[in-house]
Design a protein around this motif. Structure first.
Motif, PDB file in Angstrom:
ATOM      1  N   MET A   1      16.522  16.762 -14.087  1.00 57.10           N
ATOM      2  CA  MET A   1      15.806  15.470 -13.957  1.00 57.10           C
ATOM      3  C   MET A   1      14.507  15.525 -13.895  1.00 57.10           C
ATOM      4  SD  MET A   1      18.687  13.290 -11.762  1.00 57.10           S
ATOM      5  CE  MET A   1      20.154  12.556 -12.536  1.00 57.10           C
TER       6      MET A   1
ATOM      7  N   ILE B   1      12.475  11.694 -14.277  1.00 54.52           N
ATOM      8  CA  ILE B   1      13.272  10.723 -13.420  1.00 54.52           C
ATOM      9  C   ILE B   1      12.934  10.396 -12.139  1.00 54.52           C
ATOM     10  CG2 ILE B   1      15.656  10.211 -12.915  1.00 54.52           C
ATOM     11  CD1 ILE B   1      16.696  11.450 -15.071  1.00 54.52           C
TER      12      ILE B   1
ATOM     13  N   THR C   1      26.210  19.266  -9.933  1.00 57.21           N
ATOM     14  CA  THR C   1      25.026  17.928 -10.023  1.00 57.21           C
ATOM     15  C   THR C   1      23.873  18.194  -9.031  1.00 57.21           C
ATOM     16  OG1 THR C   1      27.330  16.884  -9.766  1.00 57.21           O
ATOM     17  CG2 THR C   1      25.346  15.516  -8.852  1.00 57.21           C
TER      18      THR C   1
ATOM     19  N   TRP D   1      21.653   9.349  -7.630  1.00 56.30           N
ATOM     20  CA  TRP D   1      22.496   9.888  -8.621  1.00 56.30           C
ATOM     21  C   TRP D   1      23.533  11.110  -7.888  1.00 56.30           C
ATOM     22  CZ3 TRP D   1      23.365  14.736 -10.964  1.00 56.30           C
ATOM     23  CH2 TRP D   1      24.146  14.469 -12.178  1.00 56.30           C
ATOM     24  N   THR D   2      22.808  11.865  -7.231  1.00 57.47           N
ATOM     25  CA  THR D   2      23.496  13.317  -6.644  1.00 57.47           C
ATOM     26  C   THR D   2      24.391  12.879  -5.591  1.00 57.47           C
ATOM     27  OG1 THR D   2      21.503  14.494  -7.261  1.00 57.47           O
ATOM     28  CG2 THR D   2      23.023  15.341  -5.490  1.00 57.47           C
TER      29      THR D   2
ATOM     30  N   GLU E   1      20.070  17.805 -10.573  1.00 58.08           N
ATOM     31  CA  GLU E   1      19.139  17.072 -10.082  1.00 58.08           C
ATOM     32  C   GLU E   1      17.733  17.842  -9.554  1.00 58.08           C
ATOM     33  OE1 GLU E   1      17.887  15.035  -5.807  1.00 58.08           O
ATOM     34  OE2 GLU E   1      19.856  15.974  -5.806  1.00 58.08           O
ATOM     35  N   LYS E   2      17.831  18.973  -9.380  1.00 56.93           N
ATOM     36  CA  LYS E   2      16.785  19.983  -9.162  1.00 56.93           C
ATOM     37  C   LYS E   2      16.011  20.459 -10.271  1.00 56.93           C
ATOM     38  CE  LYS E   2      15.475  24.180  -6.635  1.00 56.93           C
ATOM     39  NZ  LYS E   2      15.677  25.200  -5.611  1.00 56.93           N
TER      40      LYS E   2
ATOM     41  N   LYS F   1      12.304  10.312  -8.104  1.00 54.68           N
ATOM     42  CA  LYS F   1      13.064  11.099  -7.016  1.00 54.68           C
ATOM     43  C   LYS F   1      14.146  10.238  -6.453  1.00 54.68           C
ATOM     44  CE  LYS F   1      11.562  13.704  -2.802  1.00 54.68           C
ATOM     45  NZ  LYS F   1      10.596  14.114  -2.114  1.00 54.68           N
TER      46      LYS F   1
ATOM     47  N   TYR G   1      16.036   7.919  -7.894  1.00 55.13           N
ATOM     48  CA  TYR G   1      17.049   7.698  -8.660  1.00 55.13           C
ATOM     49  C   TYR G   1      17.862   9.031  -8.425  1.00 55.13           C
ATOM     50  CZ  TYR G   1      20.079   7.124 -12.766  1.00 55.13           C
ATOM     51  OH  TYR G   1      21.049   6.783 -13.412  1.00 55.13           O
ATOM     52  N   ARG G   2      16.958  10.081  -8.456  1.00 56.17           N
ATOM     53  CA  ARG G   2      17.769  11.529  -8.460  1.00 56.17           C
ATOM     54  C   ARG G   2      18.730  11.821  -7.344  1.00 56.17           C
ATOM     55  NH1 ARG G   2      12.012  14.165  -9.610  1.00 56.17           N
ATOM     56  NH2 ARG G   2      13.024  15.684  -8.005  1.00 56.17           N
TER      57      ARG G   2
END
Length: 353
Positions: free
Chosen positions: A77, A82, A69, A90-91, A73-74, A84, A86-87
């Motif tokens: 995304m 996407i 996950t 999400w994580t 993100e890193k 920052k 939201y990322r």
């Protein structure tokens, strides 16, 4: 006259009041070496063979999913443009779910959180953002996972953790601080980093930087005591969220990794079907001007605040104590010397036979 057994000697040594917070206390006794009845030994072996591998697989799966996950993100995304915010959200959402899966694998079928903000006599506004620092009592290697399943915080880790597969990547991603406790220079550097990190988060609580989890006792205990606090978490003078953790079945098998061989402890944990933990989130502690200027005063007042809740409002009682890490190291040195001595005598007796 028969010589005392190894366990009776260890039990006698553990009665020193200075060592009380560091004595392993559950059905397996001091250092996990208390003799057990044969049916119980057989049951543990069976569970160790049949159940432990399944639990270990589930734990590793949860950690691996949490790690992936972070990688998504890193690396993925940003390519998809996407945002920052939201990322990070999400994580945070999925990371906590996968860590809870890892805890389930360890046998923590019940992880309960009780928030006591309604008891805050100062009645801070409900819209107040979360504290940049979380301070908690510390009992073992599962504590961090319990906290991560709730708030996904960064934490101060031993130097080298960043190189451990899976766990290391997660710790880097959430912004952990690394320090070697035995080396003063790195400890001081970690304290400075911790102060700067907490100060920045206090100035901008809405930033994506994760809150910092600190165990201010500076070591683990058996879960029945609260030792003096070190000042690292309080140098920035930022608000802190105190948390009191309590393992419900610790009289049978304690998840507290305290004065017991790590391999023995992991086996006992994995060969036990379930564990339960309750975490009490106390009201955010906002330091006074005097406390902001004096981290020693701030640390002690937070400790006394936590103790004032213990035994009240359903929070389990913790015994205040002045024992230190040095006392713990002295206890370990004494016990390990005793174990080594008895092991040597046992080997000599075998050779004679």
């Amino acid at each position: 006259m028969a010589k005392p057994s190894l366990y009776s000697v260890l039990e006698t040594q553990s009665r020193d009041p200075r060592f009380a917070p560091f004595v392993h206390q559950d059905a397996y006794g001091v250092w996990g070496l208390k003799p057990q009845p044969l049916p119980k030994i057989i049951l543990k072996l069976v569970l160790g063979i049949l159940v432990a591998p399944l639990k270990a697989t589930l734990t590793v799966l949860g950690l691996a999913l949490a790690c992936n996950t972070c990688r998504v993100e890193k690396y993925l995304m940003p390519v998809l443009s996407i945002s920052k915010e939201y990322r990070a959200a999400w994580t945070l959402y999925w990371g906590k779910i996968w860590i809870r899966l890892a805890l389930f694998g360890l046998g923590f079928l019940s992880v309960s959180w009780i928030k006591l903000d309604h008891l805050d006599v100062r009645k801070q506004a409900e819209t107040e953002t979360e504290a940049p620092v979380i301070v908690s009592n510390h009992m073992g290697w599962s504590d961090i996972l319990v906290h991560m399943s709730r708030s996904w915080p960064a934490f101060v880790a031993k130097e080298g953790i960043d190189k451990v597969p899976i766990v290391g990547y997660i710790s880097q991603h959430i912004g952990c601080i690394y320090a070697m406790r035995a080396i003063k220079e790195t400890s001081k550097s970690a304290a400075v980093q911790l102060k700067d990190r907490n100060s920045a988060k206090a100035i901008d609580p809405t930033s994506s930087v994760r809150p910092m989890l600190v165990f201010p006792e500076g070591t683990t205990t058996n879960g029945r005591y609260l030792c003096k606090f070190k000042t690292g978490a309080f140098l920035a003078g930022a608000p802190v969220r105190p948390v009191v953790m309590h393992f419900l079945n610790q009289d049978y098998v304690s998840p507290s990794w305290e004065s017991i061989n790590i391999k023995r402890h992991i086996f006992i944990m994995m060969a036990t079907l379930f564990h339960k933990v309750i975490c009490y989130e106390l009201p955010i502690y906002y330091p006074s001007d005097a406390e902001k200027q004096d981290p020693v005063l701030f640390a002690e007042n937070v400790r006394q605040n936590m103790l004032s809740y213990c035994g009240n409002h359903g929070v389990p009682n913790l015994i205040p104590c002045d024992s230190t890490l040095e006392n713990k190291l002295e206890y370990h040195k004494l016990s390990k010397a005793t174990i080594a001595e008895h092991s040597g005598k046992f080997r000599k007796s075998i050779k004679k036979e």
